[in-house]
Scaffold this active site. Sequence first.
Site, short mmCIF file in Angstrom:
data_model
loop_
_atom_site.label_atom_id
_atom_site.label_comp_id
_atom_site.label_asym_id
_atom_site.label_seq_id
_atom_site.Cartn_x
_atom_site.Cartn_y
_atom_site.Cartn_z
CD GLU A 1 -3.11 0.82 2.11
OE1 GLU A 1 -4.01 0.12 1.63
OE2 GLU A 1 -3.15 1.27 3.27
CE LYS B 1 -2.05 3.52 6.41
NZ LYS B 1 -2.26 2.28 7.20
CE LYS C 1 -7.66 -0.15 2.00
NZ LYS C 1 -6.71 0.14 3.07
CD GLU D 1 -11.51 -2.61 5.09
OE1 GLU D 1 -10.64 -2.31 4.25
OE2 GLU D 1 -11.78 -1.91 6.09
CG ASN E 1 -8.99 -3.40 8.14
OD1 ASN E 1 -7.91 -3.63 8.71
ND2 ASN E 1 -9.28 -2.24 7.60
CD GLU F 1 -8.61 -5.15 3.85
OE1 GLU F 1 -9.51 -5.61 3.16
OE2 GLU F 1 -8.66 -4.00 4.36
CB SER F 2 -4.88 -3.58 9.07
OG SER F 2 -5.57 -2.76 8.20
O1 LIG Z 1 -4.40 3.12 8.81
C1 LIG Z 1 -5.07 3.92 9.48
O2 LIG Z 1 -4.59 4.67 10.34
C2 LIG Z 1 -6.57 4.03 9.27
C3 LIG Z 1 -7.28 4.92 10.03
C4 LIG Z 1 -8.64 5.07 9.83
C5 LIG Z 1 -9.30 4.32 8.88
C6 LIG Z 1 -8.57 3.42 8.10
C7 LIG Z 1 -7.22 3.26 8.29
N1 LIG Z 1 -6.49 2.38 7.52
C8 LIG Z 1 -7.05 1.68 6.43
C9 LIG Z 1 -6.46 0.37 6.17
O3 LIG Z 1 -7.23 -0.54 6.04
C10 LIG Z 1 -4.96 0.21 6.04
O4 LIG Z 1 -4.44 1.31 5.37
C11 LIG Z 1 -4.48 -1.04 5.32
O5 LIG Z 1 -5.20 -2.17 5.67
C12 LIG Z 1 -3.00 -1.26 5.64
O6 LIG Z 1 -2.84 -1.36 7.04
P1 LIG Z 1 -1.40 -1.31 7.72
O7 LIG Z 1 -0.56 -2.37 7.09
O8 LIG Z 1 -1.65 -1.59 9.16
O9 LIG Z 1 -0.86 0.05 7.46
#
Ligand SMILES: O=C(O)c1ccccc1NCC(=O)[C@H](O)[C@H](O)COP(=O)(O)O
Length: 267
Positions: A53, A55, A114, A163, A184, A214-215
């Site tokens: 991602e 980001k 996204k 999601e 997520n 995810e995340s």
């Molecule tokens: O990532 C955030 O801080 C966030 C805050 C509020 C709403 C959504 C958010 N993230 C969206 C996502 O789903 C992530 O960007 C994506 O899954 C990647 O997650 P990560 O690997 O933990 O950065």
Amino acid sequence: MGDSEEIAPAVESILATARERGGADGRVDVEPRSLTDAFADAEADGRVPVIAEVKPTSPTAVGERTEDPVALAEQMVEGGAAALSVLTEPEHFGGSAATLARIREAVDVPVLRKDFVLHEEQLDVVEADVILLIVRFLDEPGTGDLADLLSAARERGFQVLVETHTADELARAVEAGAEIVGVNNRDLAKLAVDLDTFERVAPDAPEGVTLVAESGIQSPADVARMRRAGADALLVGSAIMDHGAPAEETDVTANTRRLTTATTTHE
Ligand SMILES: O=C(O)c1ccccc1NCC(=O)[C@H](O)[C@H](O)COP(=O)(O)O
């Protein structure tokens, strides 16, 4: 968001701005690069299918990456990413539709847009291979219906990553016809991350659904854990972008490769 759940102020703010955002002139018509083929290609040459991602920042990130997003995207592909996710939300994530268009032009892997799409017209902002629909934010007064948005996205040529965060949301996604489902690990009400989430929800996914964890995936051990729990692919932002580190100490290619080359058993 359902029930009387408390929502993190950052997410309230994200939704407030998303409700205001419109579409663009004209309707998008995409010839998509296949996401599931990209996952299969990665598996075939021994890479873990990772959606990396782009980001620049986020409400939970410490710091911001200010390098050219196209260069970051190219480094992710060099590190073995099967696909890319590009934030287009400007106010809270530092993204833009123009950035996504530049990245999609520069790479040949599928690109996920996204963003927080709440209405059909918001599908028409920019061409992407995959669009995200977040179950938690739909079917509410003032937002679109999940099944209708799924159809509207497919009519434009998009593949759709739907999601979810709970078993109930997974059931709603499947009922609406989702074929690619994300679970997520980040609770979008509280912004807490817990990898148990994927392990809890994934077993309820029907055979044939492509599952994306995810995340919160930080390490090769986390990759292995999500794969054991049934993840066909992983969506990773922060661990690759490394927001807090200075640019000269950050190697996005190596960060990506560390995850795409993790030793895993895929259940
Ligand atoms: O990532 C955030 O801080 C966030 C805050 C509020 C709403 C959504 C958010 N993230 C969206 C996502 O789903 C992530 O960007 C994506 O899954 C990647 O997650 P990560 O690997 O933990 O950065």
